[in-house]
Enzyme design. Sequence first.
Site, short mmCIF file in Angstrom:
data_model
loop_
_atom_site.label_atom_id
_atom_site.label_comp_id
_atom_site.label_asym_id
_atom_site.label_seq_id
_atom_site.Cartn_x
_atom_site.Cartn_y
_atom_site.Cartn_z
N LEU A 57 -45.06 -58.10 -88.73
CA LEU A 57 -45.91 -57.61 -89.81
C LEU A 57 -45.73 -56.11 -90.02
CD1 LEU A 57 -48.18 -58.34 -91.78
CD2 LEU A 57 -49.78 -57.64 -90.00
N ASP A 58 -45.45 -55.72 -91.26
CA ASP A 58 -45.32 -54.30 -91.64
C ASP A 58 -44.18 -53.59 -90.91
OD1 ASP A 58 -47.56 -54.73 -93.22
OD2 ASP A 58 -48.94 -53.95 -91.72
#
Lengths: 289, 289, 289, 289
Positions: free
Chosen positions: A228-229
């Site tokens: 994530l990210d």
Amino acid sequence: MSDYKITFLIQCHDSKGIISKVTTFFYEEGFNILSCQQFTDNIQEAYFMRVSLDAKDLTYSREELKSRFAKVAHSLSLKWRVHFTEDKENVVVLASKTTHCLFDILEKHGEGKLHCHIPLIIANHESIKYVADQFGIPFHYLPITGENWRERQGVILKLLVEHHVDLIVMARFMRILSSDFINHYQEKIINIHHAFLPAFQGANPYKRAYERGVKMIGATAHYATDDLDEGPIIEQDVERVSHASTPSSLAQIGSDIERKVLSKAVKYHLDHRIIVTGNRTIVFPETED
Amino acid sequence: MSDYKITFLIQCHDSKGIISKVTTFFYEEGFNILSCQQFTDNIQEAYFMRVSLDAKDLTYSREELKSRFAKVAHSLSLKWRVHFTEDKENVVVLASKTTHCLFDILEKHGEGKLHCHIPLIIANHESIKYVADQFGIPFHYLPITGENWRERQGVILKLLVEHHVDLIVMARFMRILSSDFINHYQEKIINIHHAFLPAFQGANPYKRAYERGVKMIGATAHYATDDLDEGPIIEQDVERVSHASTPSSLAQIGSDIERKVLSKAVKYHLDHRIIVTGNRTIVFPETED
Amino acid sequence: MSDYKITFLIQCHDSKGIISKVTTFFYEEGFNILSCQQFTDNIQEAYFMRVSLDAKDLTYSREELKSRFAKVAHSLSLKWRVHFTEDKENVVVLASKTTHCLFDILEKHGEGKLHCHIPLIIANHESIKYVADQFGIPFHYLPITGENWRERQGVILKLLVEHHVDLIVMARFMRILSSDFINHYQEKIINIHHAFLPAFQGANPYKRAYERGVKMIGATAHYATDDLDEGPIIEQDVERVSHASTPSSLAQIGSDIERKVLSKAVKYHLDHRIIVTGNRTIVFPETED
Amino acid sequence: MSDYKITFLIQCHDSKGIISKVTTFFYEEGFNILSCQQFTDNIQEAYFMRVSLDAKDLTYSREELKSRFAKVAHSLSLKWRVHFTEDKENVVVLASKTTHCLFDILEKHGEGKLHCHIPLIIANHESIKYVADQFGIPFHYLPITGENWRERQGVILKLLVEHHVDLIVMARFMRILSSDFINHYQEKIINIHHAFLPAFQGANPYKRAYERGVKMIGATAHYATDDLDEGPIIEQDVERVSHASTPSSLAQIGSDIERKVLSKAVKYHLDHRIIVTGNRTIVFPETED
């Protein structure tokens, strides 16, 4: 110069003579090179190239071009792909509640600034349907809960396949896609994170930016990956803020950065300016090709 | 208007009538208010104020002014301090090997842009002595190792006391000060971190920025606290970079951001524009007072 | 890769095959191309190229290289020049009263960031001699009046010739050079104008910026030409200001922009990244070549 | 704190005691001051103030408040006005062919970010009617030629009066309003100029920016006055461009700056943050009042 272009994106191990051999191939095939951009990564010893050709110089079939270039590529151990501007990509936008990124994409698409079709908008909030309606684009409302999210991703995947989707734009879509989903669309999902990554990964970045007392806030467009990210960053930008900014005013200021950054990233992708290498992106600057 | 000013920095719980009572006090004491800046923090319900007065209106002693204001302050439960521009602060610069931040501070000091004395530069690399020599400022070389660092901090503290130091500027000084040291100089140590905090806290930010593939890099000036790189941020800035930037070119680009950001933060401090509240700073914008 | 590079700057009418032929020449001569940057100006139908080679691949004399390339160039009607990094350019700085630009150039030169010799600083104010002294660079003081300015330019020209000067940097030198002077050094004089050209050409730009109430101010580095402040722009930058800025605070804010912009422009020139075409510059982006 | 605020904008000759007297008045009338911003212009010896009050503290009529404040104002020779957030301003947008500025205003209005009514859009190109339709706002098409322009302005004026218009936004409306028209709406017409004024006043700024070879382009929002592009500047911004930018790509890049700058200026106006003084604007920074 015709309106149609042929764009090659090439990468390989750096060695002598590549640019000479590649450009000589195009020259001998009769092409006018509209732009030729390169980047040598001395740290990775890798070479990257974007070549844009005038499509009117193509005197035989696309398949023939691919086949002829494949021979050169093979002899030089190139990894490559080619895009023809006649082939507009199909882009599906995923959105949640906020509309600013969605608006910017649809507007720029409507003004002819994003070279693509947008066959569908999918959202987990019906309240934003009016935006899709305004632009006359089909809207698929998909209520999502913690429980049904896995199943809903199956529905989304099915819709994407039906619409022959080439690119998925997460325009502040506030759900985390599963690894399975992402692996179906590697380097084909662009997400906007509302912070200047790697600062404030995860949830509530504006609130955390407020608490940390930063003097600038930013936004980051990146390809979605399993982490994530953590995916390859395509574009970032920032704006100055002050102690007077609250979490909600940061979100307001941020919304203008987000829309700008996401639209730029989508445009770079659609114009075939991006090569991903490891967890980094090469983004060839805009030219008049 | 004389060249001398008196600057009050005030904070308190927000309540009705404070600005009226404070400004009425100064008015009745015969002062011309050169500038009066306020900030109401609705989240913390706190009120902050910076008042700048023309020192030529002071018809009695400084002590008398403090004593008179103390009564108002007491009745309104104000936390406050006052600065007189005649009192130049003593600033010591700590540096290591790189010279760009040091140069900028000394230059701006030499050009009269930083209102302070610089009685001493302390560094753990003798190679930068020439910079101090150029500007005719005493230089104290202090070789530091992992083993002697605790003892060396004692030496530094002694030097700071001897020179009546009001502010310590860490101009890319690559050592971490102990809690003890920092507690002696709370809100009196300004550090420059060569990244856009909270991104890339800790060591080697340019290398990590390269690896993460960010499209902008930055620098952050903050007050040093116990928590490394976690202190209240004073100023930040960024510059655009690209895939073509290596760790070393990022460091080059970054050096111009660092010097600018650090010098600004030092100037804000010396002009008494900063109030620290929790882990955030109020920085009142520059005015012509 | 050695530290030494050979840089070719090439321009010509745009036509098919140039990149292929040029890069094939270098390949066949045994060179590793460190970077190859191009720009096609579709409006002027012109083609520009910067090729950087590893000097250790040069197995014969420089003259031989020039002579061999001249043949290719002739057959393709190229306008070209070549630079060898061993040949450091001689740069003379002209200054007046303010020191910020001068400092920045000397500092960056001292830190090895500007690839040149600086044999001389010439100024019409003796008050800034201390800066030259600090950096150990010869300083020539030349008092200038309206009456003796023509004659003084003769003196300057003589000094420039004596020092085999390749580039003249006007670091806020507040005198206008005659056409004669400028024609001696076409594309070899870089001036910094303290405004965002073409806004506020001529005298007192900060005062006029104040009066016009602009919300940003800037600086512009350009090659000096006959037409004052009309020469080809190399680099510009801006900073946000507000109604609170006075002419003198604009000058302060501006001084940091000026130094940054001028130093960048000088670096681009010394790194042979600039081609002038008409009244515009092609500035090839920085690479790790 | 209620959602409703009362905002006073005040200007006067600078003298001792104004802030004390004004804030004491509000305090004694029982108001909580949400924010109090001031600016002393030492050059003009003028004083400017923006005071924002919580409307729920108003225990009597608006007229009574005005009448009471008028007495204070008279005794201090203040020029002043007051705004109540319940009174939304009526804003008419004038547009021509391009839609980006119009879109941004309508979107931000739709998202509640611009505190106003938009009763009407007037345009001299019917092709953009679809934008008004999308947002459900009445559209008045008004074909304009050189000959009928004077008469058409009469029609526009009539429409503005009918709709009780408080602010006119020229969203890339490519016609020059007559002095008569402008004098009817002094400080009530905001125009966006697609250049960084005072650079490139007048027609075709992007073409001229290309020809001048600037390295950044900008946009400027200002109040319209008799002198074309000479009115008080409200907001400006810029973006970096390069030699690779053509007039048409400059226009594309510029369109994102224009929309941002215009929307900000309109918001500042609607939030009553602007005081015009001479040909300059005081723009009080955004606060959370």
